[in-house]
Design a protein around this motif. Sequence first.
Motif, PDB file in Angstrom:
ATOM      1  N   CYS A 156       5.792   3.572   7.928  1.00  0.00           N
ATOM      2  CA  CYS A 156       4.721   3.070   7.366  1.00  0.00           C
ATOM      3  C   CYS A 156       5.681   2.187   6.013  1.00  0.00           C
ATOM      4  O   CYS A 156       5.772   1.293   6.337  1.00  0.00           O
ATOM      5  N   THR A 157       6.794   2.907   5.636  1.00  0.00           N
ATOM      6  CA  THR A 157       7.745   2.350   4.909  1.00  0.00           C
ATOM      7  C   THR A 157       9.267   1.055   5.624  1.00  0.00           C
ATOM      8  O   THR A 157       9.538  -0.033   5.497  1.00  0.00           O
ATOM      9  N   SER A 202       4.048  -8.048   9.235  1.00  0.00           N
ATOM     10  CA  SER A 202       3.792  -7.169   8.932  1.00  0.00           C
ATOM     11  C   SER A 202       2.264  -7.833   8.239  1.00  0.00           C
ATOM     12  O   SER A 202       2.439  -8.887   7.172  1.00  0.00           O
ATOM     13  N   SER A 203       1.238  -7.219   7.517  1.00  0.00           N
ATOM     14  CA  SER A 203       0.044  -7.350   7.069  1.00  0.00           C
ATOM     15  C   SER A 203       0.955  -7.777   5.368  1.00  0.00           C
ATOM     16  O   SER A 203       1.104  -8.789   4.946  1.00  0.00           O
ATOM     17  N   GLY A 204       1.722  -7.099   5.159  1.00  0.00           N
ATOM     18  CA  GLY A 204       2.736  -7.356   3.998  1.00  0.00           C
ATOM     19  C   GLY A 204       3.659  -8.433   3.569  1.00  0.00           C
ATOM     20  O   GLY A 204       3.397  -9.135   2.563  1.00  0.00           O
ATOM     21  N   ASN A 220      -5.835  -4.350   3.410  1.00  0.00           N
ATOM     22  CA  ASN A 220      -6.630  -3.868   4.228  1.00  0.00           C
ATOM     23  C   ASN A 220      -6.899  -3.016   3.817  1.00  0.00           C
ATOM     24  O   ASN A 220      -8.244  -3.559   2.866  1.00  0.00           O
ATOM     25  N   GLN A 237      -7.259  -4.985  13.198  1.00  0.00           N
ATOM     26  CA  GLN A 237      -7.271  -3.933  14.229  1.00  0.00           C
ATOM     27  C   GLN A 237      -9.215  -3.519  13.394  1.00  0.00           C
ATOM     28  O   GLN A 237      -9.613  -2.655  13.481  1.00  0.00           O
ATOM     29  N   GLU A 254     -12.253  -0.716  12.331  1.00  0.00           N
ATOM     30  CA  GLU A 254     -12.324   0.434  11.333  1.00  0.00           C
ATOM     31  C   GLU A 254     -14.242  -0.361  11.048  1.00  0.00           C
ATOM     32  O   GLU A 254     -14.384  -0.942  10.022  1.00  0.00           O
ATOM     33  N   SER A 278       1.058  -1.391  -0.107  1.00  0.00           N
ATOM     34  CA  SER A 278      -0.195  -0.030  -0.055  1.00  0.00           C
ATOM     35  C   SER A 278       0.932   1.203  -0.289  1.00  0.00           C
ATOM     36  O   SER A 278       0.595   2.043   0.129  1.00  0.00           O
ATOM     37  N   ALA A 279       2.132   0.950  -0.076  1.00  0.00           N
ATOM     38  CA  ALA A 279       2.919   2.453  -0.606  1.00  0.00           C
ATOM     39  C   ALA A 279       2.770   3.482  -0.965  1.00  0.00           C
ATOM     40  O   ALA A 279       2.035   3.427  -2.165  1.00  0.00           O
ATOM     41  N   PHE A 335       7.001  -3.167  -2.740  1.00  0.00           N
ATOM     42  CA  PHE A 335       7.969  -3.600  -0.614  1.00  0.00           C
ATOM     43  C   PHE A 335       9.005  -3.240  -0.673  1.00  0.00           C
ATOM     44  O   PHE A 335       9.514  -2.919   0.073  1.00  0.00           O
ATOM     45  N   CYS A 382       2.568   7.589   3.517  1.00  0.00           N
ATOM     46  CA  CYS A 382       2.041   6.244   4.020  1.00  0.00           C
ATOM     47  C   CYS A 382       1.680   5.568   3.006  1.00  0.00           C
ATOM     48  O   CYS A 382       2.029   4.949   2.217  1.00  0.00           O
ATOM     49  N   HIS A 383       0.144   6.170   2.451  1.00  0.00           N
ATOM     50  CA  HIS A 383      -0.306   5.402   1.275  1.00  0.00           C
ATOM     51  C   HIS A 383       0.076   5.659   0.497  1.00  0.00           C
ATOM     52  O   HIS A 383      -0.916   7.065   0.135  1.00  0.00           O
ATOM     53  N   ASN A 392      -5.771  -6.887   8.967  1.00  0.00           N
ATOM     54  CA  ASN A 392      -4.864  -7.302   9.872  1.00  0.00           C
ATOM     55  C   ASN A 392      -7.267  -7.119  10.547  1.00  0.00           C
ATOM     56  O   ASN A 392      -7.990  -6.059  10.107  1.00  0.00           O
ATOM     57  N   LYS A 432      12.053  -6.865   4.224  1.00  0.00           N
ATOM     58  CA  LYS A 432      12.361  -6.323   4.008  1.00  0.00           C
ATOM     59  C   LYS A 432      13.377  -6.942   3.248  1.00  0.00           C
ATOM     60  O   LYS A 432      14.345  -6.743   2.366  1.00  0.00           O
TER      61      LYS A 432
HETATM   62  O1  NCC Z   1      -0.412   0.839   6.222  1.00  0.00           O
HETATM   63  P1  NCC Z   1      -1.144  -0.830   5.720  1.00  0.00           P
HETATM   64  O2  NCC Z   1      -0.195  -1.780   7.031  1.00  0.00           O
HETATM   65  O3  NCC Z   1      -2.793  -1.465   5.042  1.00  0.00           O
HETATM   66  O4  NCC Z   1      -0.032  -1.331   4.807  1.00  0.00           O
HETATM   67  C1  NCC Z   1       0.057  -2.725   4.254  1.00  0.00           C
HETATM   68  C2  NCC Z   1       1.535  -3.834   3.660  1.00  0.00           C
HETATM   69  O5  NCC Z   1       1.825  -2.396   2.601  1.00  0.00           O
HETATM   70  C3  NCC Z   1       3.222  -2.030   3.329  1.00  0.00           C
HETATM   71  N1  NCC Z   1       3.549  -1.215   3.677  1.00  0.00           N
HETATM   72  C4  NCC Z   1       2.845  -0.364   3.675  1.00  0.00           C
HETATM   73  C5  NCC Z   1       3.168   1.248   3.331  1.00  0.00           C
HETATM   74  C6  NCC Z   1       4.173   1.819   2.892  1.00  0.00           C
HETATM   75  N2  NCC Z   1       4.540   3.002   2.896  1.00  0.00           N
HETATM   76  N3  NCC Z   1       5.333   0.954   3.350  1.00  0.00           N
HETATM   77  C7  NCC Z   1       4.791  -0.367   2.578  1.00  0.00           C
HETATM   78  O6  NCC Z   1       5.677  -1.737   2.333  1.00  0.00           O
HETATM   79  C8  NCC Z   1       3.408  -3.050   4.007  1.00  0.00           C
HETATM   80  O7  NCC Z   1       4.003  -4.358   4.502  1.00  0.00           O
HETATM   81  C9  NCC Z   1       2.430  -3.055   4.994  1.00  0.00           C
HETATM   82  O8  NCC Z   1       1.993  -4.297   5.676  1.00  0.00           O
HETATM   83  C10 NCC Z   1      -0.295  -4.189   8.329  1.00  0.00           C
HETATM   84  O9  NCC Z   1       0.667  -4.485   7.668  1.00  0.00           O
HETATM   85  O10 NCC Z   1      -1.962  -4.718   8.994  1.00  0.00           O
HETATM   86  C11 NCC Z   1      -0.814  -2.461   8.443  1.00  0.00           C
HETATM   87  O11 NCC Z   1      -2.159  -1.609   9.013  1.00  0.00           O
HETATM   88  C12 NCC Z   1      -2.048  -0.735   9.141  1.00  0.00           C
HETATM   89  C13 NCC Z   1      -3.863   0.092   8.954  1.00  0.00           C
HETATM   90  O12 NCC Z   1      -4.578  -1.142  10.884  1.00  0.00           O
HETATM   91  C14 NCC Z   1      -4.576  -0.436   8.129  1.00  0.00           C
HETATM   92  O13 NCC Z   1      -4.624  -0.202   6.951  1.00  0.00           O
HETATM   93  C15 NCC Z   1      -5.988  -0.598   8.500  1.00  0.00           C
HETATM   94  O14 NCC Z   1      -6.467   0.828   9.258  1.00  0.00           O
HETATM   95  C16 NCC Z   1      -1.239  -0.056  10.209  1.00  0.00           C
HETATM   96  N4  NCC Z   1      -1.522   0.898  10.426  1.00  0.00           N
HETATM   97  C17 NCC Z   1      -2.473   2.221  12.044  1.00  0.00           C
HETATM   98  O15 NCC Z   1      -2.101   0.625  13.043  1.00  0.00           O
HETATM   99  C18 NCC Z   1      -1.583   2.849  12.032  1.00  0.00           C
HETATM  100  C19 NCC Z   1       0.211  -0.369   9.742  1.00  0.00           C
HETATM  101  O16 NCC Z   1       0.914   0.039  10.986  1.00  0.00           O
HETATM  102  C20 NCC Z   1       0.295  -1.986   9.746  1.00  0.00           C
END
Ligand code: NCC
Length: 276
Positions: free
Chosen positions: A234-235, A192-194, A81, A104, A109, A58-59, A213, A223-224, A102, A246
């Motif tokens: 985030c990264t 991470s979910s990733g 997510n 959460q 949400e 989601s980067a 990734f 972040c996204h 995830n 990574k």
């Molecule tokens: O941000 P998130 O992750 O949903 O991103 C999914 C996966 O993409 C990779 N990533 C993301 C952003 C970035 N700049 N670089 C990346 O490499 C990561 O591998 C990431 O796992 C998660 O892992 O589930 C996470 O979820 C969020 C959030 O819960 C969801 O987006 C739902 O809103 C978490 N953020 C917070 O709790 C604020 C995040 O820490 C991890």
Amino acid sequence: AAKLSPEKLLCQLRDRVNVTMIQGSDGPFDTSEWQQYLPGKSLNETVGHLGRCAVVSSAGSLRSSHLGQEIDSHDAVLRFNGAPIKGFQEDVGQKTTIRLMNSQLVTVEKQQFLGEALYNTGILIVWDPAPYHAEIHEWYKKPDYNFFESYKLYRSTHPEQPFYILNPKMQWQLWDILQENSLEEIQPNPPSSGMLGIVIMMTLCDEVDVYEFLPSKRQTDICHYYQRFHDRACTMGAYHPLLFEKNLVKHINQGADDDIYIHGKATLPGFRNVRC
Ligand code: NCC
């Protein structure tokens, strides 16, 4: 901690990380109530044999990547997510075969999760951070986020859509391998979910292309790709051992370094194609 060769590391991942979904025969889920909610078919049966797969992080660096067509050319695409497609097709494509979320998101949400059309496409998988190597029973009593009610509610309103719960064993089997192959002590939190999504696709597909990734030349603090929010964590990671994830993916990447730099693309073999 000596680093294993890429070949040995792939074998460790293949042989020690057990990617399974919760089934009706598993521990506390073996009740008549849960049988109504858990999908009858296994994930393998649902997806069938997959050739080339894409995992789309989601980067923020996916912005202006124009990777959409390339991503959609894969047999299956995994997203994370609440990562949207609408308005971003040019950069992230529009195919969604699996969405890994995830707990959460599913809990905190909940209103968006139950209401937004985004979630109605493809196969859903939810995962929850479990205590280190906990038994399913122990985790079930004390999940990190109690997503079970939300899961049941979604299943009742979308009974035809496959929706799995990831067996929490996987996260710590993977974490152990991350720790063994890192020179430092890594944070005792699940991957991470990733990283989980990458390993799930390696079990289902012949080959897996992972997008942004490993950051490309477009690397950014945004972040996204779908938000304006800036945060380096985030990264690089904070709660999740993202930096170590990574490094590991970089180590087993079979694609060219230029593909990372230009397209943010790493290419990993499916476990079917790993010889040990
Ligand atoms: O941000 P998130 O992750 O949903 O991103 C999914 C996966 O993409 C990779 N990533 C993301 C952003 C970035 N700049 N670089 C990346 O490499 C990561 O591998 C990431 O796992 C998660 O892992 O589930 C996470 O979820 C969020 C959030 O819960 C969801 O987006 C739902 O809103 C978490 N953020 C917070 O709790 C604020 C995040 O820490 C991890």
